[in-house]
Design an enzyme around this catalytic site. Sequence first.
Site, mmCIF file in Angstrom:
data_model
loop_
_atom_site.group_PDB
_atom_site.id
_atom_site.type_symbol
_atom_site.label_atom_id
_atom_site.label_comp_id
_atom_site.label_asym_id
_atom_site.label_seq_id
_atom_site.Cartn_x
_atom_site.Cartn_y
_atom_site.Cartn_z
ATOM 1 N N THR A 285 38.462 44.055 43.108
ATOM 2 C CA THR A 285 39.323 43.697 44.083
ATOM 3 C C THR A 285 39.809 44.902 44.710
ATOM 4 O OG1 THR A 285 40.947 43.520 42.568
ATOM 5 C CG2 THR A 285 40.078 41.262 43.122
ATOM 6 N N PHE A 411 47.934 38.300 47.092
ATOM 7 C CA PHE A 411 47.929 38.623 45.667
ATOM 8 C C PHE A 411 48.497 37.253 44.856
ATOM 9 C CE2 PHE A 411 48.504 42.681 47.578
ATOM 10 C CZ PHE A 411 47.476 43.570 46.562
ATOM 11 N N CYS A 418 49.520 37.880 40.928
ATOM 12 C CA CYS A 418 48.902 39.254 40.504
ATOM 13 C C CYS A 418 49.822 40.039 40.031
ATOM 14 C CB CYS A 418 48.160 39.825 41.643
ATOM 15 S SG CYS A 418 47.327 41.452 41.249
HETATM 16 MN MN1 MNH Z 1 45.337 40.765 40.799
HETATM 17 C C1 MNH Z 1 46.112 37.650 39.582
HETATM 18 C C2 MNH Z 1 44.521 39.379 43.667
HETATM 19 C C3 MNH Z 1 44.407 43.842 41.816
HETATM 20 C C4 MNH Z 1 45.294 41.933 37.518
HETATM 21 N N1 MNH Z 1 45.160 38.925 41.349
HETATM 22 C C5 MNH Z 1 45.609 37.751 41.000
HETATM 23 C C6 MNH Z 1 45.688 36.641 41.863
HETATM 24 C C7 MNH Z 1 45.194 37.180 43.074
HETATM 25 C C8 MNH Z 1 44.941 38.637 42.879
HETATM 26 C C9 MNH Z 1 45.064 36.258 44.075
HETATM 27 C C10 MNH Z 1 45.949 35.212 41.539
HETATM 28 C C11 MNH Z 1 45.079 34.087 41.127
HETATM 29 C C12 MNH Z 1 45.441 32.578 41.122
HETATM 30 O O1 MNH Z 1 46.421 32.333 41.403
HETATM 31 O O2 MNH Z 1 44.764 32.250 40.380
HETATM 32 N N2 MNH Z 1 44.397 41.528 42.425
HETATM 33 C C13 MNH Z 1 44.302 40.651 43.633
HETATM 34 C C14 MNH Z 1 44.080 41.724 44.754
HETATM 35 C C15 MNH Z 1 43.895 42.941 44.120
HETATM 36 C C16 MNH Z 1 44.388 42.867 42.649
HETATM 37 C C17 MNH Z 1 43.431 41.233 46.130
HETATM 38 C C18 MNH Z 1 43.595 44.271 44.924
HETATM 39 C C19 MNH Z 1 43.678 44.629 45.998
HETATM 40 N N3 MNH Z 1 45.042 42.669 39.939
HETATM 41 C C20 MNH Z 1 44.910 43.706 40.551
HETATM 42 C C21 MNH Z 1 44.941 45.082 39.461
HETATM 43 C C22 MNH Z 1 45.175 44.343 38.417
HETATM 44 C C23 MNH Z 1 45.063 43.048 38.429
HETATM 45 C C24 MNH Z 1 44.785 46.304 40.050
HETATM 46 C C25 MNH Z 1 45.323 45.128 37.074
HETATM 47 C C26 MNH Z 1 45.524 46.320 36.837
HETATM 48 N N4 MNH Z 1 45.471 39.887 38.931
HETATM 49 C C27 MNH Z 1 45.405 40.413 37.710
HETATM 50 C C28 MNH Z 1 45.812 39.556 36.712
HETATM 51 C C29 MNH Z 1 46.212 38.311 37.213
HETATM 52 C C30 MNH Z 1 45.801 38.650 38.618
HETATM 53 C C31 MNH Z 1 46.039 40.153 35.162
HETATM 54 C C32 MNH Z 1 46.474 37.252 36.436
HETATM 55 C C33 MNH Z 1 48.192 37.236 36.441
HETATM 56 C C34 MNH Z 1 48.690 35.895 35.477
HETATM 57 O O3 MNH Z 1 48.129 34.932 35.941
HETATM 58 O O4 MNH Z 1 49.445 36.160 34.972
#
Ligand code: MNH
Length: 471
Positions: A285, A411, A418
Amino acid sequence: MEFETTNPTQRRIRAGDRQLPHPPYRLPLLGDVWDLHVTDSSQWGMRGAQKYGGIYERDILGTRVTYVSDPDLLREINDDSLWAKFLGVPIRDLRKVAGDGLFTAHNSEPNWAKAHAVLAPSFTAAAMRGYHATMQACAAELVEYWSARPDEWVDVPADTNKVALEVIGRTAFGYEFQSFTRTEEHPVVTAMLRTLTYLNRAAYSHPLVEKTIFREQRAQHQRDVEFVNETIDDVIAHRMRTGTGGHGDLLDRMLTVPDPETGQLLDPTNVRHQILTFLTAGHETTAGVLAFALHYLSVHPEIADRARQEIATVSTGTDLAFDQVAKLRYVRRVVDETLRLWPTAPGYFRKARRDTMLGGRYPFERNEWVFIVLLQLHRHELWGGDPEAFDPDRFLPERIRGRHPELYRPFGVGMRACIGRQFAQHEMVLILATLLRSFELTPEPGYELRVKETITLKPEALRLRVSRRDG
Ligand code: MNH
């Protein structure tokens, strides 16, 4: 609990009563399956919204897929007490790899709350201070790598993937993939990318089709998953042998900090699931956003220059200190605007917690689900002007004020939003600023942005000329 049926004036909620716009020529049994696009499903979801509106559906062999991009309907859907996270097709398949890791856990799985409680302190704004030097070291490696290639067209998505992988590998479990020194892609990376591509393609397939036509690919996929698992398990075992503590990374935390609620540590399989989750959720991402941003900066030199001026004002030294990153307001707006146009996690799923009349008009029975089309939400008419135009100043504080609260959700939202948001934002601003100050970006003549989907989004075949600048 509400019992709608006890109210005689209220009609029972029935999915069968739900009438939504859908593609024409719906077929018996097959439904709208002819209108399914498997390799660009998110962009197709956006095109559909542009044709059929803020809520519409496709019937795929009897499964109703509802696409929502109307911010008013999201006031309800984004409310955790009314709708809950749902693991839609490509995400559910990720469970084969990431199991009950944070991203793919069902709300009801105890390991979600446990891991969330253990890991949340690692993702506060204050915790970012501890990752800053590592992120900076990775950015410096990319600068060095590009500096050695002044006469090449660099493969931007490949290289932003490298830098984001180094960042997450080192901050999550103290692992260096050595992306910038090896000539071949790291075998774990190859296996992970192939896994995502496979899951994305096979999402709407049938087990029989996979076992016959795609037999080879399926076997390769199984080998890939096994290989990735073994590699991660080795890293965890090595850490346990050589001693936890003192690394300041997520792995240390997971192996030493008990869940405050239950007093238990995460079990080793769950730790592996979390590592795999961070490796995938935390690198593709972020890397995609960096690549899209570099594309826009290369074709809008005036935006790049404005960002460079800000960087020069904030920092006169060669490195950006932790506190200076938060001062790069314009670079941050470049990141925000990139995530508006290309939210690299292009949507999310929610299911109704109970029978409900969405927006007062659309009956959804309990457990029926919808897909939120971020690509279209982020192009909604409420953004004003030409939604395709790249304009970081849409995120000026005075323009954010008064904006519809559900208009921007790159996010996600609520308890399942996220966890890595601040991490990603710090990382992206720091890396972009470092690259902008180090390089002039020249676009490839005639390049037109095409977007490739592998669950996450990437600019396809994006190449830039990068030449050193001083300062
Ligand atoms: Mn990220 C959940 C987008 C970077 C770890 N992330 C989500 C969701 C989105 C998302 C949208 C929710 C999905 C859902 O509702 O089903 N994340 C991003 C984007 C970026 C991003 C657009 C970067 C830009 N994410 C990151 C990074 C990490 C990370 C960097 C870790 C270091 N994300 C997660 C985790 C979840 C999540 C873990 C799930 C959280 C949960 O459900 O408790």
